[in-house]
Motif scaffolding. Structure first.
Motif, PDB file in Angstrom:
ATOM      1  N   THR A   7       0.650  -1.145  -0.011  1.00 57.86           N
ATOM      2  CA  THR A   7      -0.127   0.211  -0.056  1.00 57.86           C
ATOM      3  C   THR A   7       0.796   1.421   0.011  1.00 57.86           C
ATOM      4  OG1 THR A   7      -0.122  -0.212   2.406  1.00 57.86           O
ATOM      5  CG2 THR A   7      -2.072  -1.099   1.122  1.00 57.86           C
ATOM      6  N   CYS A  40       0.485   6.998   0.237  1.00 65.15           N
ATOM      7  CA  CYS A  40       0.038   5.583   0.728  1.00 65.15           C
ATOM      8  C   CYS A  40      -1.569   5.452   0.620  1.00 65.15           C
ATOM      9  CB  CYS A  40       0.539   5.327   1.893  1.00 65.15           C
ATOM     10  SG  CYS A  40       2.430   5.157   2.239  1.00 65.15           S
ATOM     11  N   HIS A  41      -1.860   4.275   0.388  1.00 64.28           N
ATOM     12  CA  HIS A  41      -3.214   3.931   0.759  1.00 64.28           C
ATOM     13  C   HIS A  41      -3.507   3.487   1.855  1.00 64.28           C
ATOM     14  CE1 HIS A  41      -6.386   0.576  -0.325  1.00 64.28           C
ATOM     15  NE2 HIS A  41      -6.920   1.715   0.250  1.00 64.28           N
ATOM     16  N   ALA A  71     -11.562   4.580  -0.690  1.00 69.43           N
ATOM     17  CA  ALA A  71     -10.457   4.111  -0.306  1.00 69.43           C
ATOM     18  C   ALA A  71      -9.629   5.573   0.250  1.00 69.43           C
ATOM     19  CB  ALA A  71      -9.507   3.700  -1.355  1.00 69.43           C
ATOM     20  N   ILE A 122      -6.308   8.031   1.302  1.00 67.45           N
ATOM     21  CA  ILE A 122      -4.776   8.226   0.935  1.00 67.45           C
ATOM     22  C   ILE A 122      -4.289   9.261   1.795  1.00 67.45           C
ATOM     23  CG2 ILE A 122      -3.176   9.438  -0.797  1.00 67.45           C
ATOM     24  CD1 ILE A 122      -5.055   8.730  -3.168  1.00 67.45           C
ATOM     25  N   LEU A 129      -2.137   7.459  -8.076  1.00 67.98           N
ATOM     26  CA  LEU A 129      -2.759   6.732  -6.949  1.00 67.98           C
ATOM     27  C   LEU A 129      -4.148   6.513  -6.635  1.00 67.98           C
ATOM     28  CD1 LEU A 129      -2.311   4.621  -4.826  1.00 67.98           C
ATOM     29  CD2 LEU A 129      -1.727   6.435  -3.319  1.00 67.98           C
ATOM     30  N   SER A 130      -4.953   7.778  -6.907  1.00 70.54           N
ATOM     31  CA  SER A 130      -6.324   8.134  -6.756  1.00 70.54           C
ATOM     32  C   SER A 130      -6.698   7.160  -8.097  1.00 70.54           C
ATOM     33  CB  SER A 130      -6.590   9.466  -6.848  1.00 70.54           C
ATOM     34  OG  SER A 130      -5.943   9.954  -6.005  1.00 70.54           O
ATOM     35  N   LEU A 149      -6.573   3.461  -7.502  1.00 70.81           N
ATOM     36  CA  LEU A 149      -7.640   3.094  -6.522  1.00 70.81           C
ATOM     37  C   LEU A 149      -9.168   2.778  -6.974  1.00 70.81           C
ATOM     38  CD1 LEU A 149      -6.277   4.680  -3.264  1.00 70.81           C
ATOM     39  CD2 LEU A 149      -6.135   2.331  -3.902  1.00 70.81           C
ATOM     40  N   HIS A 208     -13.335   1.245  -6.144  1.00 71.19           N
ATOM     41  CA  HIS A 208     -13.569   2.203  -5.394  1.00 71.19           C
ATOM     42  C   HIS A 208     -14.516   3.388  -6.020  1.00 71.19           C
ATOM     43  CE1 HIS A 208     -11.474  -0.098  -2.380  1.00 71.19           C
ATOM     44  NE2 HIS A 208     -10.339   0.017  -2.943  1.00 71.19           N
ATOM     45  N   CYS A 218     -12.167   8.420  -3.507  1.00 71.91           N
ATOM     46  CA  CYS A 218     -10.811   8.407  -2.780  1.00 71.91           C
ATOM     47  C   CYS A 218     -11.099   9.513  -1.696  1.00 71.91           C
ATOM     48  CB  CYS A 218      -9.744   8.700  -3.636  1.00 71.91           C
ATOM     49  SG  CYS A 218      -9.376   7.271  -4.494  1.00 71.91           S
TER      50      CYS A 218
END
Length: 294
Positions: free
Chosen positions: A201, A215-216, A224, A226, A248-249, A252, A257, A260
């Motif tokens: 993650t 990081c998730h 989700a 961040i 990353l967004s 996810l 999902h 975010c």
């Protein structure tokens, strides 16, 4: 019975605090209430998920409580020592007095409270009157939610998942994030990095070398979260953090999902601007208050 009459009767009804020992039972009770504002309550929802699925991550017994009247939830309170008390959005501020009185029976002191702005102020004042603990606002936070990533000018490089080879770098950056973003020296940094490496993650933006991190940090029923977004000083001003968080967004969202979530420090106009440019929209403000004895 009409609404106004029911409302008057409820004001005369005693507010009750219920504590839960079982995280599954607690989650079943509070899930629908917290989901009425999923973005604002994403920390509580993520915490429930962790307590149910990764109880070994918590060294002490959590505080899990609801404040209710006639079967209706007015507030949700959670705490995993040594962290702050977490309060939900509160429907009736009688709940503030009720939870404070209840906590005062079992807690000699609290390190602080994190809650929506008005709720945090009200609880801090009530707690001070009960315990003589003074308080100060440590940080003003803003909760953000994203449904779709907006196109931005991408920095040179690409997102990659952190690996075992990045362990020492992550430890250094986690510690730097704590000092710079939170004003504290994070504890158990090595353990936190180990969890992120095990779960895959932690992410880095790579431009010949690693230049930014995000990081998730957990999931809710529909989203989700961040956090731990950090770029070392020598790599700032080049759009790395924006590109890292945007990528990353999107990763996810692509996993299914719907949303975010992230939080920003209102004192940092740069982060508030770059996240909005990516597509994050404000959903509410919170205070992080610290308690202390003079």
């Amino acid at each position: 019975m009409n609404w106004s009459k029911r409302s008057r009767q409820r004001k005369l009804t005693r507010v009750k605090v219920y504590r839960y020992q079982d995280a599954n039972q607690f989650y079943d009770r509070v899930k629908d209430y917290l989901l009425t504002d999923e973005a604002l309550h994403n920390v509580q929802l993520r915490l429930c998920h962790s307590l149910i699925h990764n109880p070994e991550s918590f060294e002490e017994k959590p505080l899990l409580a609801t404040v209710e009247v006639e079967g209706d939830i007015l507030a949700v309170a959670m705490r995993t020592p040594p962290r702050n008390l977490l309060l939900s959005k509160i429907q009736d501020f009688r709940a503030i007095e009720a939870i404070a009185q209840n906590l005062h029976l079992t807690e000699n002191s609290l390190p602080g409270v994190t809650a929506p702005t008005n709720e945090a102020k009200a609880f801090a004042e009530t707690w001070r009157s009960l315990t003589s603990q003074s308080y100060e606002m440590k940080m003003a936070l803003r909760a953000f939610q994203l449904k779709q990533v907006e196109k931005i000018s991408q920095a040179t490089g690409q997102l990659r998942q952190a690996t075992e080879c990045d362990r020492e770098l992550l430890i250094d950056w986690f510690e730097a994030f704590g000092v710079e973003a939170l004003g504290i020296a994070l504890t158990n940094t090595e353990r936190a990095v180990e969890r992120h490496l095990q779960r895959g993650t932690a992410y880095l933006w790579e431009n010949e070398t690693s230049v930014s991190m995000a990081c998730h940090v957990g999931i809710t029923p529909n989203g989700a979260a961040i956090s731990l977004v950090y770029t070392p000083p020598e790599h700032r001003g080049k759009g790395y953090a924006s590109s890292c968080v945007a990528a990353l967004s999107q990763t996810l969202l692509s996993r299914g999902h719907k949303y975010c979530f992230l939080f920003t420090d209102l004192a940092n106009p740069t982060s508030n601007h770059i996240y909005q440019a990516i597509g994050y929209q404000s959903v509410g403000d919170l205070y992080d208050c610290s308690f202390f004895r003079e």
